[in-house]
Design a protein around this motif. Structure first.
Motif, PDB file in Angstrom:
ATOM      1  N   VAL A  19       0.832  -1.202   0.000  1.00 10.54           N
ATOM      2  CA  VAL A  19       0.000   0.000   0.000  1.00 10.54           C
ATOM      3  C   VAL A  19       0.868   1.254   0.000  1.00 10.54           C
ATOM      4  O   VAL A  19       0.504   2.267  -0.632  1.00 10.54           O
ATOM      5  CB  VAL A  19      -0.989  -0.019   1.183  1.00 10.54           C
ATOM      6  N   ALA A  20       2.019   1.223   0.653  1.00  8.92           N
ATOM      7  CA  ALA A  20       2.921   2.378   0.626  1.00  8.92           C
ATOM      8  C   ALA A  20       3.399   2.649  -0.792  1.00  8.92           C
ATOM      9  O   ALA A  20       3.492   3.812  -1.223  1.00  8.92           O
ATOM     10  CB  ALA A  20       4.108   2.144   1.555  1.00  8.92           C
ATOM     11  N   HIS A  21       3.728   1.596  -1.525  1.00  6.70           N
ATOM     12  CA  HIS A  21       4.157   1.750  -2.918  1.00  6.70           C
ATOM     13  C   HIS A  21       3.079   2.414  -3.753  1.00  6.70           C
ATOM     14  O   HIS A  21       3.351   3.334  -4.536  1.00  6.70           O
ATOM     15  CB  HIS A  21       4.504   0.377  -3.484  1.00  6.70           C
ATOM     16  N   GLU A  22       1.833   1.969  -3.585  1.00 12.53           N
ATOM     17  CA  GLU A  22       0.740   2.546  -4.371  1.00 12.53           C
ATOM     18  C   GLU A  22       0.517   4.005  -3.996  1.00 12.53           C
ATOM     19  O   GLU A  22       0.336   4.870  -4.861  1.00 12.53           O
ATOM     20  CB  GLU A  22      -0.539   1.744  -4.137  1.00 12.53           C
ATOM     21  N   LEU A  23       0.539   4.320  -2.704  1.00 12.61           N
ATOM     22  CA  LEU A  23       0.247   5.680  -2.252  1.00 12.61           C
ATOM     23  C   LEU A  23       1.369   6.653  -2.581  1.00 12.61           C
ATOM     24  O   LEU A  23       1.125   7.841  -2.833  1.00 12.61           O
ATOM     25  CB  LEU A  23       0.006   5.675  -0.745  1.00 12.61           C
ATOM     26  N   ALA A  24       2.612   6.171  -2.586  1.00 13.31           N
ATOM     27  CA  ALA A  24       3.753   7.070  -2.754  1.00 13.31           C
ATOM     28  C   ALA A  24       3.832   7.666  -4.150  1.00 13.31           C
ATOM     29  O   ALA A  24       4.587   8.627  -4.360  1.00 13.31           O
ATOM     30  CB  ALA A  24       5.045   6.331  -2.426  1.00 13.31           C
ATOM     31  N   ALA A  25       3.063   7.151  -5.084  1.00 12.32           N
ATOM     32  CA  ALA A  25       3.065   7.734  -6.431  1.00 12.32           C
ATOM     33  C   ALA A  25       2.591   9.176  -6.407  1.00 12.32           C
ATOM     34  O   ALA A  25       3.048   9.999  -7.219  1.00 12.32           O
ATOM     35  CB  ALA A  25       2.191   6.892  -7.361  1.00 12.32           C
ATOM     36  N   ASP A  26       1.678   9.507  -5.481  1.00 11.07           N
ATOM     37  CA  ASP A  26       1.086  10.854  -5.463  1.00 11.07           C
ATOM     38  C   ASP A  26       1.043  11.491  -4.086  1.00 11.07           C
ATOM     39  O   ASP A  26       0.473  12.577  -3.935  1.00 11.07           O
ATOM     40  CB  ASP A  26      -0.347  10.799  -6.016  1.00 11.07           C
ATOM     41  N   HIS A  27       1.608  10.822  -3.073  1.00 17.29           N
ATOM     42  CA  HIS A  27       1.505  11.339  -1.707  1.00 17.29           C
ATOM     43  C   HIS A  27       2.840  11.190  -0.984  1.00 17.29           C
ATOM     44  O   HIS A  27       3.654  10.311  -1.315  1.00 17.29           O
ATOM     45  CB  HIS A  27       0.424  10.581  -0.923  1.00 17.29           C
ATOM     46  N   GLU A  28       3.025  12.028   0.021  1.00 14.84           N
ATOM     47  CA  GLU A  28       4.166  11.876   0.918  1.00 14.84           C
ATOM     48  C   GLU A  28       3.833  10.771   1.915  1.00 14.84           C
ATOM     49  O   GLU A  28       2.845  10.865   2.653  1.00 14.84           O
ATOM     50  CB  GLU A  28       4.450  13.186   1.659  1.00 14.84           C
ATOM     51  N   VAL A  29       4.645   9.742   1.923  1.00 14.05           N
ATOM     52  CA  VAL A  29       4.361   8.556   2.734  1.00 14.05           C
ATOM     53  C   VAL A  29       5.539   8.283   3.667  1.00 14.05           C
ATOM     54  O   VAL A  29       6.705   8.358   3.255  1.00 14.05           O
ATOM     55  CB  VAL A  29       4.108   7.321   1.837  1.00 14.05           C
ATOM     56  N   VAL A  30       5.237   7.951   4.917  1.00 11.58           N
ATOM     57  CA  VAL A  30       6.240   7.438   5.840  1.00 11.58           C
ATOM     58  C   VAL A  30       5.795   6.050   6.276  1.00 11.58           C
ATOM     59  O   VAL A  30       4.640   5.835   6.648  1.00 11.58           O
ATOM     60  CB  VAL A  30       6.454   8.368   7.053  1.00 11.58           C
ATOM     61  N   LEU A  31       6.708   5.102   6.195  1.00 15.76           N
ATOM     62  CA  LEU A  31       6.452   3.705   6.544  1.00 15.76           C
ATOM     63  C   LEU A  31       7.116   3.427   7.882  1.00 15.76           C
ATOM     64  O   LEU A  31       8.330   3.610   8.033  1.00 15.76           O
ATOM     65  CB  LEU A  31       7.014   2.804   5.445  1.00 15.76           C
ATOM     66  N   LEU A  32       6.319   3.005   8.872  1.00 15.06           N
ATOM     67  CA  LEU A  32       6.804   2.817  10.237  1.00 15.06           C
ATOM     68  C   LEU A  32       6.869   1.332  10.565  1.00 15.06           C
ATOM     69  O   LEU A  32       5.847   0.634  10.551  1.00 15.06           O
ATOM     70  CB  LEU A  32       5.867   3.520  11.222  1.00 15.06           C
ATOM     71  N   GLU A  33       8.050   0.834  10.882  1.00 13.58           N
ATOM     72  CA  GLU A  33       8.243  -0.575  11.212  1.00 13.58           C
ATOM     73  C   GLU A  33       8.812  -0.689  12.617  1.00 13.58           C
ATOM     74  O   GLU A  33       9.826  -0.063  12.943  1.00 13.58           O
ATOM     75  CB  GLU A  33       9.197  -1.231  10.207  1.00 13.58           C
ATOM     76  N   GLN A  34       8.154  -1.504  13.464  1.00 12.98           N
ATOM     77  CA  GLN A  34       8.590  -1.606  14.855  1.00 12.98           C
ATOM     78  C   GLN A  34       9.895  -2.394  15.012  1.00 12.98           C
ATOM     79  O   GLN A  34      10.641  -2.178  15.967  1.00 12.98           O
ATOM     80  CB  GLN A  34       7.504  -2.265  15.694  1.00 12.98           C
ATOM     81  N   GLU A  35      10.181  -3.312  14.082  1.00 17.63           N
ATOM     82  CA  GLU A  35      11.388  -4.130  14.201  1.00 17.63           C
ATOM     83  C   GLU A  35      12.587  -3.409  13.594  1.00 17.63           C
ATOM     84  O   GLU A  35      12.477  -2.321  13.048  1.00 17.63           O
ATOM     85  CB  GLU A  35      11.168  -5.486  13.524  1.00 17.63           C
ATOM     86  N   SER A  36      13.743  -4.080  13.658  1.00 24.57           N
ATOM     87  CA  SER A  36      14.977  -3.469  13.162  1.00 24.57           C
ATOM     88  C   SER A  36      15.106  -3.553  11.655  1.00 24.57           C
ATOM     89  O   SER A  36      16.004  -2.932  11.070  1.00 24.57           O
ATOM     90  CB  SER A  36      16.187  -4.147  13.818  1.00 24.57           C
TER      91      SER A  36
END
Length: 353
Positions: A19-36
């Motif tokens: 979903v981040a890939h799809e949204l990043a085409a037209d939006h500023e996206v930050v992807l938050l991952e709890q693990e390392s």
């Protein structure tokens, strides 16, 4: 310093990166991952197949809609047929599957054994063949989406567990382990931790149920790499060639809390016993074993869409054991929900919460 974005996606497994890939085409996206690192849990432990006969009608429709989208991601599907097998006691289940999915090819026991000579002729009472099934390059697909999201400008933060969040002034304000984040919309794609994240955001859970699935690679001789994936219609075991050995699973669904899942020796032994009962492989030892969490919503269909009680919050959760194969279609569907775009008819089968 607060990180500003149009959309914050929580979770960098397959759901989150798609979903981040799809949204990043037209939006500023930050992807938050709890693990390392991304794909630490279920995505990184999946031996997924692309199976159009797997799951209920909604899952099968999303699978069919995903197939042409795999071409956009490159050469990530390797043909490996699926052979559904049945013992005499399971012939009723086989008949039901054949009726529900007439595209499957009915095979008699001798034809089934011809596809995999390790099957015991005395055990196999019938079979169904899905000839166009494929293995999925899971990490290749994940990297396609993760790398694509980055190339489109998305930021990826690891070690960024969401501690709390609140919606005020038309934005979500997230307190994360990597610092504060402010975004107009949030996508909860946290897998087994989806309800945990919901609690941190102060919204009701949706009743997600993480289930442990165990797999192992057993040492074996005389394994033909061309064998199909073999699964019994009762979904009590499956196996396929894996390197010089055989990948086996008892197809278990053991309830679990969200955690770093570990294989249980009893489940590994059960997988060996069930495969040995149906075959002449004589499996005795394993070279490696692992477990992952498959997370289901109560109706076992994905939850993709807006939370009616929380402005700007969207769910992408509950994919169960189908999340990899339906990721291309479901990621596009979830992105359309966030942006308000029209949902393609082929993708409209996934319910919105």
């Amino acid at each position: 310093m607060t990180i500003e974005a149009d959309v914050a996606v929580i979770g960098a497994g397959m759901a989150g990166v798609s979903v981040a890939h799809e949204l990043a085409a037209d939006h500023e996206v930050v992807l938050l991952e709890q693990e390392s690192r991304p794909a630490y849990h279920t995505t990184g432990r999946s031996a997924a197949m692309f199976l159009q006969s797997y799951g209920g009608p909604e899952i099968r429709a999303l699978t069919a809609a995903s197939r042409p989208l795999y071409a956009e991601a490159g050469d990530l599907l390797t043909p490996r047929p699926l052979l559904w097998v049945a013992s005499a006691a399971q012939l009723g289940r086989l008949d039901a599957l054949a009726t529900a999915q007439p595209a499957l090819v009915r095979l008699d026991p001798s034809a089934a054994v011809a596809h995999c000579p390790a099957l015991r002729p005395a055990w196999v009472a019938g079979a169904l063949l899905e000839g166009d099934a494929s293995e999925i390059d899971v990490l290749g697909l994940h990297q396609h989406y993760l790398g694509g999201a980055r190339r489109r400008g998305a930021s990826v933060l690891v070690g960024a567990a969401v501690r709390t969040g609140r919606h005020t002034g038309g934005h979500w304000h997230l307190d994360t382990a990597a610092g504060p984040v402010r975004a107009a919309a949030v996508v909860n794609a946290a897998g087994a931790w989806g309800d945990v994240v919901a609690a941190a955001l102060g919204v009701p859970s949706i009743g997600l149920r993480p289930m442990r699935r165990t797999a192992a690679v057993a040492r074996a001789t005389a394994v033909d790499r061309g064998w199909p994936l073999i699964a019994d219609v009762g979904e009590t075991f499956y196996f396929r060639p894996e390197g010089a050995g055989v990948l086996v699973s008892p197809a278990d669904e053991t309830p679990s809390e969200p955690c770093d899942a570990r294989p249980d020796d009893v489940d590994v032994a059960l997988a060996l016993d069930r495969v040995n009962e149906a075959t002449t492989l004589g499996l005795r030892s394993v070279s490696t074993a692992w477990a992952g969490l498959r997370t289901f919503a109560p109706d076992r269909n994905p939850v993709a869409g807006p939370d009616p009680a929380a402005p700007g919050l969207f769910w992408l959760a509950g994919q169960g054991g189908y999340g990899i194969q339906i990721a291309p279609a479901l990621g596009r569907l979830a992105a359309a929900a966030v942006t308000g775009a029209a949902v393609p008819a082929a993708l409209s089968v996934a319910r919105f919460r």
